[in-house]
Design a protein around this motif. Structure first.
Motif, mmCIF file in Angstrom:
data_model
loop_
_atom_site.group_PDB
_atom_site.id
_atom_site.type_symbol
_atom_site.label_atom_id
_atom_site.label_comp_id
_atom_site.label_asym_id
_atom_site.label_seq_id
_atom_site.Cartn_x
_atom_site.Cartn_y
_atom_site.Cartn_z
ATOM 1 N N ILE A 123 3.636 14.567 -33.120
ATOM 2 C CA ILE A 123 4.555 14.025 -33.548
ATOM 3 C C ILE A 123 5.700 14.824 -34.193
ATOM 4 O O ILE A 123 5.233 15.984 -35.006
ATOM 5 N N ASN A 124 7.026 14.755 -34.069
ATOM 6 C CA ASN A 124 7.853 15.587 -34.949
ATOM 7 C C ASN A 124 8.053 15.322 -36.207
ATOM 8 O O ASN A 124 8.165 14.411 -36.724
ATOM 9 N N LEU A 125 7.362 16.171 -36.701
ATOM 10 C CA LEU A 125 6.878 16.079 -38.499
ATOM 11 C C LEU A 125 8.317 15.682 -38.958
ATOM 12 O O LEU A 125 8.363 15.151 -40.051
ATOM 13 N N ILE A 126 9.472 16.614 -38.881
ATOM 14 C CA ILE A 126 10.776 16.412 -39.675
ATOM 15 C C ILE A 126 11.336 15.033 -39.427
ATOM 16 O O ILE A 126 11.755 14.352 -40.337
ATOM 17 N N GLU A 127 11.181 14.599 -38.333
ATOM 18 C CA GLU A 127 11.519 13.328 -37.802
ATOM 19 C C GLU A 127 10.945 12.319 -38.475
ATOM 20 O O GLU A 127 11.512 11.027 -38.791
ATOM 21 N N PHE A 128 9.552 12.338 -38.796
ATOM 22 C CA PHE A 128 8.510 11.400 -39.107
ATOM 23 C C PHE A 128 9.072 11.324 -40.648
ATOM 24 O O PHE A 128 9.056 10.357 -41.548
ATOM 25 N N ASP A 137 -2.680 15.754 -40.969
ATOM 26 C CA ASP A 137 -2.694 16.050 -42.405
ATOM 27 C C ASP A 137 -1.907 15.457 -43.494
ATOM 28 O O ASP A 137 -2.344 15.105 -44.331
ATOM 29 N N PHE A 138 -0.425 15.482 -42.828
ATOM 30 C CA PHE A 138 0.577 14.952 -43.876
ATOM 31 C C PHE A 138 0.350 13.729 -44.066
ATOM 32 O O PHE A 138 0.395 13.021 -45.262
ATOM 33 N N VAL A 139 0.103 12.712 -43.232
ATOM 34 C CA VAL A 139 -0.236 11.464 -43.266
ATOM 35 C C VAL A 139 -1.437 10.929 -44.170
ATOM 36 O O VAL A 139 -1.444 10.242 -44.946
ATOM 37 N N MET A 140 -2.567 11.920 -44.026
ATOM 38 C CA MET A 140 -3.949 11.611 -44.793
ATOM 39 C C MET A 140 -3.635 12.059 -46.257
ATOM 40 O O MET A 140 -4.007 11.355 -47.140
ATOM 41 N N GLN A 141 -2.673 13.075 -46.434
ATOM 42 C CA GLN A 141 -2.344 13.306 -47.771
ATOM 43 C C GLN A 141 -1.398 12.680 -48.562
ATOM 44 O O GLN A 141 -1.683 12.216 -49.736
ATOM 45 N N PHE A 142 -0.238 12.269 -47.879
ATOM 46 C CA PHE A 142 1.040 11.454 -48.860
ATOM 47 C C PHE A 142 0.789 10.270 -48.405
ATOM 48 O O PHE A 142 1.687 9.354 -49.029
ATOM 49 N N MET A 143 -0.028 9.531 -47.404
ATOM 50 C CA MET A 143 -0.280 8.183 -47.259
ATOM 51 C C MET A 143 -1.603 7.834 -47.459
ATOM 52 O O MET A 143 -1.634 6.590 -47.220
ATOM 53 N N ARG A 144 -2.329 8.715 -47.724
ATOM 54 C CA ARG A 144 -3.479 8.152 -48.278
ATOM 55 C C ARG A 144 -4.425 7.373 -47.180
ATOM 56 O O ARG A 144 -5.243 6.462 -47.561
ATOM 57 N N GLU A 148 -7.283 6.213 -39.316
ATOM 58 C CA GLU A 148 -5.835 5.490 -39.722
ATOM 59 C C GLU A 148 -4.520 6.332 -39.534
ATOM 60 O O GLU A 148 -3.514 5.616 -38.848
ATOM 61 N N ALA A 149 -4.613 7.715 -39.745
ATOM 62 C CA ALA A 149 -3.481 8.506 -39.521
ATOM 63 C C ALA A 149 -2.982 8.724 -38.277
ATOM 64 O O ALA A 149 -1.872 8.423 -37.737
ATOM 65 N N VAL A 150 -4.139 8.710 -37.301
ATOM 66 C CA VAL A 150 -3.869 8.933 -35.776
ATOM 67 C C VAL A 150 -3.151 7.727 -35.344
ATOM 68 O O VAL A 150 -2.151 8.028 -34.625
ATOM 69 N N ALA A 151 -3.792 6.666 -35.397
ATOM 70 C CA ALA A 151 -3.263 5.409 -35.115
ATOM 71 C C ALA A 151 -2.013 4.999 -35.485
ATOM 72 O O ALA A 151 -0.972 4.726 -34.869
ATOM 73 N N TYR A 152 -1.364 5.310 -37.045
ATOM 74 C CA TYR A 152 -0.291 5.146 -37.474
ATOM 75 C C TYR A 152 0.815 6.301 -36.823
ATOM 76 O O TYR A 152 1.782 5.606 -36.482
ATOM 77 N N LEU A 153 0.338 6.989 -36.512
ATOM 78 C CA LEU A 153 1.248 8.230 -35.868
ATOM 79 C C LEU A 153 1.745 7.728 -34.458
ATOM 80 O O LEU A 153 2.878 7.833 -33.959
ATOM 81 N N LEU A 154 0.779 7.505 -33.727
ATOM 82 C CA LEU A 154 0.712 6.945 -32.303
ATOM 83 C C LEU A 154 1.704 5.608 -32.265
ATOM 84 O O LEU A 154 2.609 5.397 -31.321
#
Length: 325
Positions: free
Chosen positions: A16-21, A67-74, A79-85
């Motif tokens: 997923i485009n991290l900057i857009e995220f 990694d970003f979602v795991m760290q900054f969204m705890r 959960e991180a994979v599901a949220y990004l998708l």
């Protein structure tokens, strides 16, 4: 939420485009150099255009979208994979880059006079006029033509400009940006003569700290002051290579009201970095300490002191007028 993801789904999530995220999550991004974007008030968080990665100076962590979602969204990994998708944001696309020019820093054009910058720094930010004048004379501070921005410049030992930071002078429309091809390892430097250096995050913080010293009756020219431009200590490392320093005082931001994007409390990035750096340089043989601002930073401390002084003087004048009548 699915308990199992295919390899393809994990790859898609991590692409997923991290900057857009980051924009989707509400981060305010500004130019952080040729390759990166910097997230404001994030403890030195950078997103890289050419790798779809992030780096966080305060915690010395890096990685991709998961990694970003795991760290900054705890979230945990699943959960991180599901949220990004589920975001439906575009995938990161590698764009072939054209050959770049030499990458030499080009300073902005200078305005015919520096009146707006002087007004902003002295009357809005509360910086002492002598300090503003001194830095202008040393060509470390000037006004950008047409825009009226403050231009802060750092030089190498040969007097070649290596770093340039722009700061807007319209209080109602905050603006901050590093000039393209700026090298953050060169610190903005308020020259001193002692073997002591105060380390701040920004040029205005350094100027504010010097002003506070002058208000206390101290000689602001006695000690060195540098700014890091973020929460990386690269600029301090370079500074120490060229100056004989015995004592380092870290004057970084007091982010006591920092929050994550969901509004929950976040670490005090500035003070965590100060603790980390104080230990690091103490281990290297330097005498280190931390000077924490009462408010978010030393400019907020300075403007609060000047406002209180003004209100006190006003009250005294009004009292004298009433007495005369």
């Amino acid at each position: 939420m699915n308990n199992f993801f295919t390899t393809l789904q994990i790859i898609q999530a991590n692409n997923i485009n991290l900057i857009e995220f980051a924009k989707f999550q509400g981060y305010i991004l500004e130019n952080g150099g040729r390759r990166a974007l910097h997230a404001k008030q994030s403890g030195g968080l950078y997103f890289f255009r050419d790798s779809n990665k992030f780096y966080h100076f305060s915690t010395d962590t890096s990685g991709g979208p998961i990694d970003f979602v795991m760290q900054f969204m705890r979230m945990d990994f699943k959960e991180a994979v599901a949220y990004l998708l589920e975001t439906g944001l575009p995938q990161y696309q590698t764009v072939p880059s054209l050959p770049k020019p030499s990458g030499k820093l080009q300073l902005p054009d200078k305005a015919p006079n520096y009146k707006r910058v002087a007004w902003y720094l002295i009357h809005v930010r509360g910086i002492d006029p002598e300090i503003v004048s001194c830095l202008m004379h040393e060509k470390k501070l000037y006004q950008q033509d047409k825009t009226g921005n403050c231009v802060f410049v750092a030089y190498d030992k040969n007097g070649v400009a290596k770093y340039c930071s722009l700061r807007g002078t319209r209080p109602e429309r905050p603006f901050k940006q590093d000039r393209e091809h700026s090298d953050k390892s060169y610190p903005f430097h308020i020259i001193g003569s002692s073997q002591k250096v105060y380390v701040c995050e920004s040029p205005i913080d350094g100027m504010s700290h010097a002003t506070l010293a002058k208000l206390k009756g101290l000689d602001w020219k006695n000690d060195h002051r540098i700014s890091l431009g973020c929460l990386s200590d690269l600029a301090l490392e370079r500074f120490l290579q060229h100056h004989r320093i015995h004592e380092i005082i870290f004057c970084l931001d007091n982010d006591h009201n920092a929050t994550f994007r969901d509004g929950s409390p976040a670490p005090n990035w500035g003070q965590e970095a100060a603790l980390k750096f104080a230990q690091k340089y103490n281990d290297q043989g330097y005498q280190t300490s931390i000077e924490k601002p009462f408010r978010k930073d030393f400019n907020e401390d300075l403007t609060a002191i000047l406002q209180a002084k003004y209100e006190t003087e006003q009250a005294i004048r009004e009292g004298e007028c009433e007495y005369e009548h």
